[in-house]
Design a protein around this motif. Structure first.
Motif, PDB file in Angstrom:
ATOM      1  N   MET A   1       0.819  -1.214   0.000  1.00  0.00           N
ATOM      2  CA  MET A   1       0.000   0.000   0.000  1.00  0.00           C
ATOM      3  C   MET A   1       0.855   1.267   0.000  1.00  0.00           C
ATOM      4  O   MET A   1       0.480   2.282  -0.572  1.00  0.00           O
ATOM      5  N   ASN A   2       2.001   1.201   0.673  1.00  0.00           N
ATOM      6  CA  ASN A   2       2.883   2.367   0.699  1.00  0.00           C
ATOM      7  C   ASN A   2       3.360   2.729  -0.702  1.00  0.00           C
ATOM      8  O   ASN A   2       3.466   3.908  -1.053  1.00  0.00           O
ATOM      9  N   LEU A   3       3.665   1.692  -1.501  1.00  0.00           N
ATOM     10  CA  LEU A   3       4.113   1.937  -2.873  1.00  0.00           C
ATOM     11  C   LEU A   3       2.992   2.552  -3.709  1.00  0.00           C
ATOM     12  O   LEU A   3       3.227   3.453  -4.518  1.00  0.00           O
ATOM     13  N   VAL A   4       1.781   2.062  -3.505  1.00  0.00           N
ATOM     14  CA  VAL A   4       0.645   2.597  -4.253  1.00  0.00           C
ATOM     15  C   VAL A   4       0.411   4.055  -3.877  1.00  0.00           C
ATOM     16  O   VAL A   4       0.202   4.918  -4.744  1.00  0.00           O
ATOM     17  N   ARG A   5       0.461   4.344  -2.576  1.00  0.00           N
ATOM     18  CA  ARG A   5       0.295   5.731  -2.125  1.00  0.00           C
ATOM     19  C   ARG A   5       1.392   6.623  -2.697  1.00  0.00           C
ATOM     20  O   ARG A   5       1.142   7.781  -3.052  1.00  0.00           O
ATOM     21  N   ALA A   6       2.606   6.084  -2.789  1.00  0.00           N
ATOM     22  CA  ALA A   6       3.716   6.856  -3.353  1.00  0.00           C
ATOM     23  C   ALA A   6       3.460   7.182  -4.821  1.00  0.00           C
ATOM     24  O   ALA A   6       3.718   8.303  -5.286  1.00  0.00           O
ATOM     25  N   GLU A   7       2.940   6.197  -5.570  1.00  0.00           N
ATOM     26  CA  GLU A   7       2.646   6.422  -6.986  1.00  0.00           C
ATOM     27  C   GLU A   7       1.527   7.446  -7.152  1.00  0.00           C
ATOM     28  O   GLU A   7       1.595   8.321  -8.020  1.00  0.00           O
ATOM     29  N   LEU A   8       0.508   7.372  -6.314  1.00  0.00           N
ATOM     30  CA  LEU A   8      -0.586   8.339  -6.379  1.00  0.00           C
ATOM     31  C   LEU A   8      -0.096   9.738  -5.988  1.00  0.00           C
ATOM     32  O   LEU A   8      -0.551  10.743  -6.549  1.00  0.00           O
ATOM     33  N   PHE A   9       0.851   9.781  -5.033  1.00  0.00           N
ATOM     34  CA  PHE A   9       1.416  11.070  -4.621  1.00  0.00           C
ATOM     35  C   PHE A   9       2.167  11.710  -5.778  1.00  0.00           C
ATOM     36  O   PHE A   9       2.105  12.931  -5.992  1.00  0.00           O
ATOM     37  N   LYS A  10       2.899  10.892  -6.543  1.00  0.00           N
ATOM     38  CA  LYS A  10       3.636  11.410  -7.699  1.00  0.00           C
ATOM     39  C   LYS A  10       2.676  12.042  -8.706  1.00  0.00           C
ATOM     40  O   LYS A  10       2.989  13.076  -9.316  1.00  0.00           O
ATOM     41  N   ILE A  11       1.517  11.412  -8.887  1.00  0.00           N
ATOM     42  CA  ILE A  11       0.534  11.951  -9.830  1.00  0.00           C
ATOM     43  C   ILE A  11      -0.050  13.265  -9.313  1.00  0.00           C
ATOM     44  O   ILE A  11      -0.158  14.247 -10.044  1.00  0.00           O
ATOM     45  N   ARG A  12      -0.395  13.281  -8.017  1.00  0.00           N
ATOM     46  CA  ARG A  12      -1.041  14.460  -7.436  1.00  0.00           C
ATOM     47  C   ARG A  12      -0.118  15.677  -7.406  1.00  0.00           C
ATOM     48  O   ARG A  12      -0.591  16.810  -7.452  1.00  0.00           O
ATOM     49  N   THR A  13       1.173  15.448  -7.315  1.00  0.00           N
ATOM     50  CA  THR A  13       2.107  16.567  -7.166  1.00  0.00           C
ATOM     51  C   THR A  13       2.619  17.103  -8.502  1.00  0.00           C
ATOM     52  O   THR A  13       3.541  17.904  -8.536  1.00  0.00           O
ATOM     53  N   THR A  14       2.033  16.640  -9.602  1.00  0.00           N
ATOM     54  CA  THR A  14       2.368  17.208 -10.910  1.00  0.00           C
ATOM     55  C   THR A  14       1.146  17.944 -11.450  1.00  0.00           C
ATOM     56  O   THR A  14       0.018  17.713 -11.016  1.00  0.00           O
ATOM     57  N   SER A  15       1.390  18.835 -12.378  1.00  0.00           N
ATOM     58  CA  SER A  15       0.288  19.597 -12.967  1.00  0.00           C
ATOM     59  C   SER A  15      -0.429  18.821 -14.059  1.00  0.00           C
ATOM     60  O   SER A  15      -1.465  19.252 -14.562  1.00  0.00           O
TER      61      SER A  15
END
Length: 272
Positions: A1-15
């Motif tokens: 789950m941590n890896l999935v959250r990290a991937e979603l964080f990468k998406i959210r922090t880009t425009s």
């Protein structure tokens, strides 16, 4: 789950996600208006060849008009999902973070599975957004057409559910394509051109083969991924088309191949 959250964080922090969202809104509106316009064409007056008229007349039945409206935005929506999910992979190479990612998590299959999971979330979010709009606007259009809202019909909810499956499968395809084409610009351009121009070109080839060689070539159009996902969400079985489940099987097959190749290539390929 941590890896999935990290991937979603990468998406959210880009425009990129909100840029794609802004692109999706007018494309969705155009799709809804096009579906509305196509539903107003009188049956038997389309000027189509006799071989296609039966399909068109069936598509103009109230239940098929309803399922088409309640799944409006699929064609362009899954294109946005395809591109976003490919970028989930290609952005690692574009921003030179792939090495760090795989050093922190040496089990590469875990990383790619997390990307698949994040891609599925992206696909479901876009599906939910377009479905919410459809549940607002489709009843208004159906009432204007004197068809009734049709929400009591099981076929409508089946189409909406299968539409969600289509978005998920296209998300998996996007990640697989991103693994194969690591350049972010090349992946975006290639996938967009193949999806739009390629779909039309291959569809034309199948049409010409069915008209001039053998009629059974028409049924092979289901091998085109976009045609497969459209077939999945039809309200009833349309004349001359394979059953809905064939479209689902074809699209699942593409997703399984893309997912398997993506995982295998990521495990074997050198990362620099």
């Amino acid at each position: 789950m941590n890896l999935v959250r990290a991937e979603l964080f990468k998406i959210r922090t880009t425009s990129l996600w909100w840029i794609m969202g802004l692109i999706l809104i007018p494309l969705y509106a155009a799709s809804l208006l096009l579906n509305w316009a196509s539903a107003t064409v009188p049956a038997g007056e389309t000027g189509a060849p006799d071989s296609q008229q039966a399909q068109i007349d069936a598509a103009l039945q109230p239940i098929n008009v309803a399922t088409n409206l309640y799944t409006s935005g699929q064609f362009m929506g899954v294109l946005i999902v395809l591109l976003l999910c490919a970028i989930i992979v290609t952005s690692e190479f574009f921003h030179l973070t792939a090495t760090t990612t795989f050093l922190v998590t040496p089990r590469r299959e875990a990383v790619i599975l997390a990307k698949f999971a994040a891609a599925i979330v992206v696909g479901l979010v876009v599906w939910a957004l377009t479905t919410l709009f459809n549940l607002v606007f489709a009843p208004i259009i159906l009432s204007a057409l004197d068809f009734g809202v049709q929400l009591g019909e099981p076929a409508v909810w089946r189409a909406i559910g299968l539409n969600a499956l289509a978005f998920v499968l296209w998300a998996v395809l996007g990640v697989g394509a991103g693994v194969l084409i690591r350049s972010q610009i090349a992946a975006t351009l290639t996938l967009a051109i193949l999806y739009t121009v390629g779909t039309s070109a291959v569809g034309l080839v199948f049409y010409l083969l069915s008209e001039h060689v053998a009629r059974w070539f028409e049924k092979l159009q289901v091998l085109i991924p976009t045609a497969a996902s459209q077939l999945m969400i039809s309200g009833t079985e349309l004349p001359g088309n394979p059953p809905r489940w064939v479209g689902a099987v074809v699209l699942i097959g593409y997703a399984v191949v893309a997912g398997g190749l993506g995982t295998l290539i990521t495990k074997k390929r050198d990362i620099t």
